[in-house]
Design a protein around this motif. Structure first.
Motif, PDB file in Angstrom:
ATOM      1  N   ILE A   6      17.320 -46.948   0.762  1.00  0.00           N
ATOM      2  CA  ILE A   6      17.980 -46.613  -0.280  1.00  0.00           C
ATOM      3  C   ILE A   6      16.865 -45.479  -0.857  1.00  0.00           C
ATOM      4  O   ILE A   6      15.803 -45.928  -0.991  1.00  0.00           O
ATOM      5  CB  ILE A   6      18.681 -47.116  -1.439  1.00  0.00           C
ATOM      6  CG1 ILE A   6      19.726 -48.369  -1.379  1.00  0.00           C
ATOM      7  CG2 ILE A   6      18.702 -46.596  -2.422  1.00  0.00           C
ATOM      8  CD1 ILE A   6      19.894 -49.146  -1.833  1.00  0.00           C
ATOM      9  N   ALA A   7      17.019 -44.025  -0.333  1.00  0.00           N
ATOM     10  CA  ALA A   7      15.918 -42.646  -1.075  1.00  0.00           C
ATOM     11  C   ALA A   7      16.392 -42.139  -2.547  1.00  0.00           C
ATOM     12  O   ALA A   7      17.898 -42.446  -2.536  1.00  0.00           O
ATOM     13  CB  ALA A   7      16.070 -41.798  -0.200  1.00  0.00           C
ATOM     14  N   ILE A   8      15.604 -42.753  -3.337  1.00  0.00           N
ATOM     15  CA  ILE A   8      16.561 -42.042  -5.465  1.00  0.00           C
ATOM     16  C   ILE A   8      15.387 -40.527  -4.833  1.00  0.00           C
ATOM     17  O   ILE A   8      14.431 -40.615  -5.287  1.00  0.00           O
ATOM     18  CB  ILE A   8      16.252 -42.726  -5.715  1.00  0.00           C
ATOM     19  CG1 ILE A   8      17.495 -43.909  -4.904  1.00  0.00           C
ATOM     20  CG2 ILE A   8      16.896 -42.239  -6.734  1.00  0.00           C
ATOM     21  CD1 ILE A   8      17.719 -45.715  -6.639  1.00  0.00           C
ATOM     22  N   ASP A   9      16.683 -39.488  -5.317  1.00  0.00           N
ATOM     23  CA  ASP A   9      15.488 -38.324  -5.161  1.00  0.00           C
ATOM     24  C   ASP A   9      15.918 -38.294  -6.398  1.00  0.00           C
ATOM     25  O   ASP A   9      16.966 -38.216  -6.869  1.00  0.00           O
ATOM     26  CB  ASP A   9      14.902 -37.504  -4.130  1.00  0.00           C
ATOM     27  CG  ASP A   9      14.604 -37.691  -3.301  1.00  0.00           C
ATOM     28  OD1 ASP A   9      13.281 -38.103  -2.664  1.00  0.00           O
ATOM     29  OD2 ASP A   9      15.139 -37.718  -1.615  1.00  0.00           O
ATOM     30  N   GLY A  10      14.696 -37.453  -7.298  1.00  0.00           N
ATOM     31  CA  GLY A  10      14.964 -36.239  -8.377  1.00  0.00           C
ATOM     32  C   GLY A  10      14.474 -35.834  -9.143  1.00  0.00           C
ATOM     33  O   GLY A  10      13.300 -35.898  -8.926  1.00  0.00           O
ATOM     34  N   PHE A  11      14.585 -35.028  -9.938  1.00  0.00           N
ATOM     35  CA  PHE A  11      13.804 -34.558 -11.635  1.00  0.00           C
ATOM     36  C   PHE A  11      13.136 -35.522 -12.316  1.00  0.00           C
ATOM     37  O   PHE A  11      13.322 -36.479 -12.087  1.00  0.00           O
ATOM     38  CB  PHE A  11      14.764 -33.161 -12.510  1.00  0.00           C
ATOM     39  CG  PHE A  11      14.898 -31.816 -11.634  1.00  0.00           C
ATOM     40  CD1 PHE A  11      14.439 -31.073 -11.126  1.00  0.00           C
ATOM     41  CD2 PHE A  11      15.959 -32.271 -10.770  1.00  0.00           C
ATOM     42  CE1 PHE A  11      14.466 -30.133 -10.891  1.00  0.00           C
ATOM     43  CE2 PHE A  11      17.361 -31.293 -10.103  1.00  0.00           C
ATOM     44  CZ  PHE A  11      15.847 -30.155 -10.231  1.00  0.00           C
ATOM     45  N   ASP A 146      11.731 -44.268  -4.485  1.00  0.00           N
ATOM     46  CA  ASP A 146      12.058 -42.921  -5.685  1.00  0.00           C
ATOM     47  C   ASP A 146      10.770 -42.367  -5.223  1.00  0.00           C
ATOM     48  O   ASP A 146       9.708 -42.277  -5.429  1.00  0.00           O
ATOM     49  CB  ASP A 146      12.572 -43.396  -7.070  1.00  0.00           C
ATOM     50  CG  ASP A 146      11.215 -44.119  -7.231  1.00  0.00           C
ATOM     51  OD1 ASP A 146      11.137 -43.017  -7.786  1.00  0.00           O
ATOM     52  OD2 ASP A 146      11.342 -45.271  -7.055  1.00  0.00           O
ATOM     53  N   GLY A 147      11.388 -41.377  -5.399  1.00  0.00           N
ATOM     54  CA  GLY A 147      10.596 -40.105  -5.292  1.00  0.00           C
ATOM     55  C   GLY A 147      11.251 -38.389  -5.626  1.00  0.00           C
ATOM     56  O   GLY A 147      11.743 -38.149  -6.209  1.00  0.00           O
ATOM     57  N   ARG A 148      10.587 -37.458  -4.497  1.00  0.00           N
ATOM     58  CA  ARG A 148      10.619 -36.328  -4.831  1.00  0.00           C
ATOM     59  C   ARG A 148      11.158 -36.064  -3.135  1.00  0.00           C
ATOM     60  O   ARG A 148      12.231 -34.650  -3.307  1.00  0.00           O
ATOM     61  CB  ARG A 148       9.484 -35.446  -5.417  1.00  0.00           C
ATOM     62  CG  ARG A 148       9.029 -35.741  -6.383  1.00  0.00           C
ATOM     63  CD  ARG A 148      10.312 -35.228  -7.744  1.00  0.00           C
ATOM     64  NE  ARG A 148       9.371 -34.976  -9.142  1.00  0.00           N
ATOM     65  CZ  ARG A 148       9.438 -36.151  -9.563  1.00  0.00           C
ATOM     66  NH1 ARG A 148       9.401 -37.435  -9.020  1.00  0.00           N
ATOM     67  NH2 ARG A 148       8.972 -35.719 -10.989  1.00  0.00           N
TER      68      ARG A 148
END
Length: 244
Positions: A6-11, A146-148
């Motif tokens: 599960i890859a969670i990206d965002g600001f 998680d990351g960018r």
């Protein structure tokens, strides 16, 4: 049962880390905070004196601007000879960041590190090195990261990709409250400026800019509770796992 990535990206300040930790715990997955790895590298640079900030007046605007100087060669060499690791804290229920065996979780969450981390994160050699570490951590799947650039660069084939966003004002308010609770002496204006600066640097840097993957599901959590956000992602994860 199949395991997925599960890859969670965002600001920044969209609650990526808190959400990812909770998702991992509920699924029995391993949580990897890539942002903490870049923060740890920034902390290493500050600690070793490899980064300096000089204030210079802009001749056109007559405003003072910070110029960041980084000894890249020394930092990269030091980083490759250092040990970055995550250790599970049973009392907190999630893993914390360690540098050469020392818990630095508290140190890497300061406004000083937040103001410098985007400068460190845009160095190509550092991104390449840390991305390689991250890929090795995910070889067995069953992870939430998680990351960018997780869904675009680190794990472009992740089974589930989430892109989290929220208004900059709300994100700054969240970050301001968090820093106040930790006893940091900082103004809201300073935090808002930090959020805006990080957004600009993260989305415009040449190496691995922050962009939404084509197959990522966007979640705007400006008006979602933490529980609503977690439940929404859990449902998506369960649907994906059951479809395999």
């Amino acid at each position: 049962m199949h395991k997925i990535i599960i890859a969670i990206d965002g600001f920044s300040s969209t609650g990526k880390s808190s959400t990812a930790k909770t998702i991992a715990k509920k699924l029995g997955y391993v949580y990897i905070d890539t942002g903490a790895m870049y923060r740890a590298t920034t902390y290493l640079a500050v600690k070793e004196g490899y980064i300096a900030v000089t204030g210079l007046e802009n001749e056109k605007t007559k405003q003072f601007e910070n110029i960041v100087h980084i000894d890249k060669e020394k930092l990269i060499k030091k980083l490759k000879n250092s040990d970055l690791s995550f250790k599970y804290n049973s009392e907190l229920g999630f893993s914390e960041m360690y540098l050469n065996g020392k818990n630095i979780e508290q140190e890497i969450r300061s406004i000083e590190i937040a103001n410098l981390v985007s400068e460190i994160a845009k160095i190509p050699e550092i991104r390449i090195y840390l991305v390689d570490l991250q890929r090795k951590m995910g070889e067995e799947k069953g992870i939430v990261m998680d990351g960018r650039d997780i869904g675009t660069i680190v794990f472009p084939n992740a089974e589930l990709k989430i892109f989290m966003t929220a208004s900059e004002q709300i994100r700054a308010e969240r970050r301001f409250r968090e820093l106040q609770e930790k006893g940091e002496n900082v103004s809201f204006e300073e935090v808002l400026k930090n959020v805006q600066q990080r957004d600009f640097l993260d989305t415009t840097r040449k190496e691995s800019p922050l962009i939404k993957a084509d197959d990522a599901i966007e979640i705007d959590n400006s008006h979602l509770t933490f529980e609503e956000q977690v439940n929404k992602i859990l449902l998506l994860a369960e649907e994906k796992i059951n479809s395999l």
